[in-house]
Design a protein around this motif. Structure first.
Motif, PDB file in Angstrom:
ATOM      1  N   ASN A  20     -12.817   2.194   6.487  1.00 14.28           N
ATOM      2  CA  ASN A  20     -11.574   2.681   7.081  1.00 14.28           C
ATOM      3  C   ASN A  20     -10.828   1.502   7.687  1.00 14.28           C
ATOM      4  O   ASN A  20     -11.373   0.392   7.816  1.00 14.28           O
ATOM      5  N   ALA A  21      -9.589   1.741   8.088  1.00 13.71           N
ATOM      6  CA  ALA A  21      -8.749   0.662   8.595  1.00 13.71           C
ATOM      7  C   ALA A  21      -9.279   0.093   9.907  1.00 13.71           C
ATOM      8  O   ALA A  21      -9.114  -1.100  10.191  1.00 13.71           O
ATOM      9  N   ALA A  22      -9.916   0.907  10.707  1.00 17.11           N
ATOM     10  CA  ALA A  22     -10.452   0.431  11.991  1.00 17.11           C
ATOM     11  C   ALA A  22     -11.579  -0.576  11.776  1.00 17.11           C
ATOM     12  O   ALA A  22     -11.787  -1.478  12.587  1.00 17.11           O
ATOM     13  N   GLU A  23     -12.313  -0.424  10.668  1.00 18.84           N
ATOM     14  CA  GLU A  23     -13.423  -1.338  10.372  1.00 18.84           C
ATOM     15  C   GLU A  23     -12.921  -2.696   9.906  1.00 18.84           C
ATOM     16  O   GLU A  23     -13.562  -3.716  10.094  1.00 18.84           O
ATOM     17  N   GLY A  24     -11.748  -2.707   9.296  1.00 16.36           N
ATOM     18  CA  GLY A  24     -11.191  -3.944   8.792  1.00 16.36           C
ATOM     19  C   GLY A  24     -10.316  -3.689   7.576  1.00 16.36           C
ATOM     20  O   GLY A  24     -10.226  -2.557   7.077  1.00 16.36           O
ATOM     21  N   MET A  25      -9.673  -4.734   7.117  1.00 13.55           N
ATOM     22  CA  MET A  25      -8.767  -4.595   5.981  1.00 13.55           C
ATOM     23  C   MET A  25      -8.820  -5.826   5.095  1.00 13.55           C
ATOM     24  O   MET A  25      -8.881  -6.953   5.601  1.00 13.55           O
ATOM     25  N   CYS A  26      -8.780  -5.588   3.806  1.00 14.63           N
ATOM     26  CA  CYS A  26      -8.515  -6.670   2.873  1.00 14.63           C
ATOM     27  C   CYS A  26      -7.009  -6.660   2.599  1.00 14.63           C
ATOM     28  O   CYS A  26      -6.266  -5.813   3.115  1.00 14.63           O
ATOM     29  N   PHE A  27      -6.565  -7.582   1.795  1.00 10.50           N
ATOM     30  CA  PHE A  27      -5.156  -7.715   1.446  1.00 10.50           C
ATOM     31  C   PHE A  27      -4.561  -6.405   0.923  1.00 10.50           C
ATOM     32  O   PHE A  27      -3.498  -5.948   1.382  1.00 10.50           O
ATOM     33  N   MET A  28      -5.236  -5.778  -0.019  1.00  9.93           N
ATOM     34  CA  MET A  28      -4.700  -4.574  -0.636  1.00  9.93           C
ATOM     35  C   MET A  28      -4.851  -3.354   0.277  1.00  9.93           C
ATOM     36  O   MET A  28      -4.025  -2.430   0.227  1.00  9.93           O
ATOM     37  N   GLU A  29      -5.886  -3.322   1.101  1.00  9.31           N
ATOM     38  CA  GLU A  29      -6.030  -2.220   2.058  1.00  9.31           C
ATOM     39  C   GLU A  29      -4.909  -2.253   3.099  1.00  9.31           C
ATOM     40  O   GLU A  29      -4.421  -1.199   3.527  1.00  9.31           O
ATOM     41  N   MET A  30      -4.477  -3.447   3.496  1.00  5.97           N
ATOM     42  CA  MET A  30      -3.344  -3.553   4.421  1.00  5.97           C
ATOM     43  C   MET A  30      -2.066  -3.067   3.741  1.00  5.97           C
ATOM     44  O   MET A  30      -1.222  -2.416   4.377  1.00  5.97           O
ATOM     45  N   THR A  31      -1.930  -3.362   2.460  1.00  7.32           N
ATOM     46  CA  THR A  31      -0.766  -2.866   1.717  1.00  7.32           C
ATOM     47  C   THR A  31      -0.740  -1.343   1.724  1.00  7.32           C
ATOM     48  O   THR A  31       0.308  -0.724   1.951  1.00  7.32           O
ATOM     49  N   ALA A  32      -1.901  -0.723   1.482  1.00  2.00           N
ATOM     50  CA  ALA A  32      -1.985   0.743   1.481  1.00  2.00           C
ATOM     51  C   ALA A  32      -1.612   1.308   2.848  1.00  2.00           C
ATOM     52  O   ALA A  32      -0.906   2.321   2.948  1.00  2.00           O
ATOM     53  N   TRP A  33      -2.089   0.655   3.921  1.00  2.00           N
ATOM     54  CA  TRP A  33      -1.798   1.136   5.276  1.00  2.00           C
ATOM     55  C   TRP A  33      -0.294   1.166   5.537  1.00  2.00           C
ATOM     56  O   TRP A  33       0.261   2.167   5.980  1.00  2.00           O
ATOM     57  N   PHE A  34       0.370   0.072   5.269  1.00  2.00           N
ATOM     58  CA  PHE A  34       1.798   0.006   5.572  1.00  2.00           C
ATOM     59  C   PHE A  34       2.641   0.823   4.602  1.00  2.00           C
ATOM     60  O   PHE A  34       3.795   1.155   4.900  1.00  2.00           O
ATOM     61  N   ALA A  35       2.070   1.183   3.458  1.00  2.00           N
ATOM     62  CA  ALA A  35       2.757   2.077   2.529  1.00  2.00           C
ATOM     63  C   ALA A  35       2.580   3.531   2.932  1.00  2.00           C
ATOM     64  O   ALA A  35       3.189   4.424   2.329  1.00  2.00           O
ATOM     65  N   GLY A  36       1.745   3.775   3.952  1.00  2.50           N
ATOM     66  CA  GLY A  36       1.488   5.139   4.386  1.00  2.50           C
ATOM     67  C   GLY A  36       0.554   5.896   3.473  1.00  2.50           C
ATOM     68  O   GLY A  36       0.498   7.133   3.506  1.00  2.50           O
ATOM     69  N   GLU A  37      -0.212   5.171   2.665  1.00  2.00           N
ATOM     70  CA  GLU A  37      -1.154   5.809   1.747  1.00  2.00           C
ATOM     71  C   GLU A  37      -2.534   5.955   2.380  1.00  2.00           C
ATOM     72  O   GLU A  37      -2.825   5.361   3.434  1.00  2.00           O
ATOM     73  N   ALA A  38      -3.394   6.709   1.714  1.00  2.00           N
ATOM     74  CA  ALA A  38      -4.781   6.817   2.156  1.00  2.00           C
ATOM     75  C   ALA A  38      -5.451   5.446   2.063  1.00  2.00           C
ATOM     76  O   ALA A  38      -5.062   4.609   1.243  1.00  2.00           O
ATOM     77  N   HIS A  39      -6.456   5.222   2.908  1.00  2.00           N
ATOM     78  CA  HIS A  39      -7.149   3.936   2.926  1.00  2.00           C
ATOM     79  C   HIS A  39      -7.761   3.655   1.554  1.00  2.00           C
ATOM     80  O   HIS A  39      -8.543   4.435   1.024  1.00  2.00           O
ATOM     81  N   SER A  40      -7.378   2.529   0.970  1.00  2.00           N
ATOM     82  CA  SER A  40      -7.848   2.174  -0.373  1.00  2.00           C
ATOM     83  C   SER A  40      -7.493   0.728  -0.664  1.00  2.00           C
ATOM     84  O   SER A  40      -6.526   0.189  -0.114  1.00  2.00           O
ATOM     85  N   ASP A  41      -8.295   0.086  -1.523  1.00  2.00           N
ATOM     86  CA  ASP A  41      -7.925  -1.254  -1.984  1.00  2.00           C
ATOM     87  C   ASP A  41      -7.185  -1.184  -3.313  1.00  2.00           C
ATOM     88  O   ASP A  41      -6.955  -2.198  -3.965  1.00  2.00           O
ATOM     89  N   ARG A  42      -6.800   0.033  -3.707  1.00  2.00           N
ATOM     90  CA  ARG A  42      -6.024   0.232  -4.928  1.00  2.00           C
ATOM     91  C   ARG A  42      -4.820   1.128  -4.626  1.00  2.00           C
ATOM     92  O   ARG A  42      -4.714   2.253  -5.140  1.00  2.00           O
ATOM     93  N   PRO A  43      -3.916   0.652  -3.802  1.00  2.00           N
ATOM     94  CA  PRO A  43      -2.775   1.489  -3.423  1.00  2.00           C
ATOM     95  C   PRO A  43      -1.914   1.854  -4.626  1.00  2.00           C
ATOM     96  O   PRO A  43      -1.723   1.052  -5.543  1.00  2.00           O
ATOM     97  N   LEU A  44      -1.402   3.071  -4.604  1.00  2.00           N
ATOM     98  CA  LEU A  44      -0.604   3.563  -5.710  1.00  2.00           C
ATOM     99  C   LEU A  44       0.716   2.821  -5.850  1.00  2.00           C
ATOM    100  O   LEU A  44       1.317   2.813  -6.924  1.00  2.00           O
ATOM    101  N   CYS A  45       1.158   2.185  -4.770  1.00  5.06           N
ATOM    102  CA  CYS A  45       2.451   1.496  -4.808  1.00  5.06           C
ATOM    103  C   CYS A  45       2.377   0.136  -5.497  1.00  5.06           C
ATOM    104  O   CYS A  45       3.407  -0.498  -5.735  1.00  5.06           O
ATOM    105  N   ALA A  46       1.175  -0.333  -5.818  1.00  6.70           N
ATOM    106  CA  ALA A  46       1.016  -1.694  -6.341  1.00  6.70           C
ATOM    107  C   ALA A  46       0.550  -1.695  -7.790  1.00  6.70           C
ATOM    108  O   ALA A  46      -0.220  -0.823  -8.220  1.00  6.70           O
TER     109      ALA A  46
END
Length: 298
Positions: A20-46
Motif C-alpha cells: 500500500n502507499a503507506a508502506e512505500g512507493m515505487c515510481f509507477m505506484e506514485m503515478t497511480a496515487w496522483f492519478a487517483g487510481e488504486a494502488h498499483s505499479d501498473r496504473p491504467l493512465c500509463a
C-alpha cells in the motif's frame, strides 16, 4: 500553477512493490496515487511499455538518484496510454536506445579491445535485425567479460579472439575460467541468449493486449518490448559486474551514473512518441499530495 513533484518529501521512491502507499512507493505506484487510481505499479493512465521500463530503472537506482531522476518523470508518464501502435513505436525506440546509447558505455568500460569494436557497431545499428543480432552479441560479450574479469589468464585468452560475442565456444571458455555459477548469474541478470522468462512474464499483459491486433504485429511488439526490458537489465547487470572489480570500481560507478541518466532521457523521449497528456486536469494534485501527507503521518 504547475505542481512541483520535487516538493514531495514525505515519501522517497524505493525499489520493489509495496502492499500500500503507506508502506512505500515505487515510481509507477506514485503515478497511480496522483492519478487517483488504486494502488498499483501498473496504473491504467500509463503506457505499459513505458511502465515496465520505468520500473526496471526504479529498481536498479540508488535511492538519492531515484528521487532526483524519477520523481520529475511522474507527471510525464501519466496520460501516456495509447494504441498498440504507440506501444510498438515506444518499444522499438527503447530497444534502439539501449543498443545505440547505453550498451557502448559499459562495453568500453571493460577496457577490452574487442569490446570497443562491438561498441562501435552498437552506435551505428539501425535496423531491427541489427538490434537483435547485436543485443545477443553484447549479452555473450558480457558473459565472456565475467570470465575474463575473474581470471587474468582467461582475460588474455578472450582478448586474443577476433569476435568474442559470435563464437560458440564462449561456454567452454567460461568453464575453463572455473565460473561454475556463471549460468545462474546470467539467468538472474537476463544476459543469457535464452529467453528472459521474468521479463516476458512482466510483459504478459502487453502480449495479451497485442493479441487483439494482427498476429504479426503482436509477435513483433512482444519481441521488441521484451528486447527493450532485456537490454536495460543486461546493461545494469554488466555494470554491477564491473563494480565488483576493485581496479574498475571508479570507472564502473561513473559508467553506471551515465547509463542511468541516459536511460531516463530515453524514457523521456519515448514518452513523446505517443499520447502524453499528463494527469487528468480535473485531478487536484495539491489535494492528492495533502492526502499522501495524512496517510504517511497516520
Amino acid at each position: 500553477m504547475t505542481f512541483d513533484f520535487s516538493q514531495i518529501n514525505e515519501v522517497r521512491l524505493s525499489s520493489g512493490t509495496h502492499s500500500n502507499a503507506a508502506e512505500g512507493m515505487c515510481f509507477m505506484e506514485m503515478t497511480a496515487w496522483f492519478a487517483g487510481e488504486a494502488h498499483s505499479d501498473r496504473p491504467l493512465c500509463a503506457c505499459p511499455v513505458l511502465g515496465r521500463y520505468g520500473i526496471t530503472l526504479n529498481d536498479n537506482m540508488p535511492d538519492a538518484m531515484r528521487d532526483r531522476l524519477l520523481k520529475p518523470m511522474v507527471p510525464l508518464i501519466a496520460g501516456t496510454r495509447g494504441t498498440i501502435d504507440d506501444e510498438h513505436a515506444r518499444a522499438k525506440f527503447l530497444a534502439m536506445w539501449g543498443i545505440n546509447k547505453i550498451a557502448p558505455i559499459w562495453l568500453r568500460a571493460y577496457q577490452i579491445p574487442q569490446f570497443d569494436a562491438l561498441a562501435s557497431r552498437c552506435e551505428v545499428a539501425r535496423s531491427d535485425a541489427e538490434f537483435r543480432d547485436i543485443a545477443a552479441r553484447a549479452a555473450l560479450a558480457a558473459l565472456a567479460a565475467r570470465a575474463a574479469l575473474a581470471d587474468l589468464a582467461a582475460r588474455a585468452a578472450l582478448a586474443a579472439r577476433a569476435d568474442l560475442a559470435a563464437r560458440a565456444d564462449l561456454a567452454d571458455l567460461a568453464a575453463r575460467a572455473a565460473l561454475a555459477d556463471l549460468a545462474a548469474r546470467a539467468a538472474r541478470a537476463a544476459l543469457a541468449a535464452r529467453a528472459d522468462l521474468a521479463a516476458r512474464a512482466d510483459l504478459a499483459d502487453l502480449a495479451a493486449r497485442a493479441a487483439r491486433a494482427a498476429l504479426a504485429a503482436r509477435a513483433d511488439l512482444a519481441d521488441l518490448a521484451a528486447l527493450a526490458a532485456l537490454a536495460a537489465r543486461a546493461d545494469l547487470a554488466a555494470l554491477a559486474d564491473l563494480a565488483a572489480r576493485a581496479d574498475l570500481a571508479d570507472l564502473a560507478a561513473r559508467a553506471r551514473t551515465q547509463c542511468l541518466e541516459l536511460m531516463v532521457e530515453g524514457l523521456r523521449q519515448a514518452i513523446d512518441l505517443g499520447p502524453h497528456a499528463g494527469f487528468n486536469p480535473a485531478i487536484d494534485l495539491e489535494q492528492r499530495h495533502n492526502a499522501l501527507k495524512e496517510l504517511v503521518t497516520a
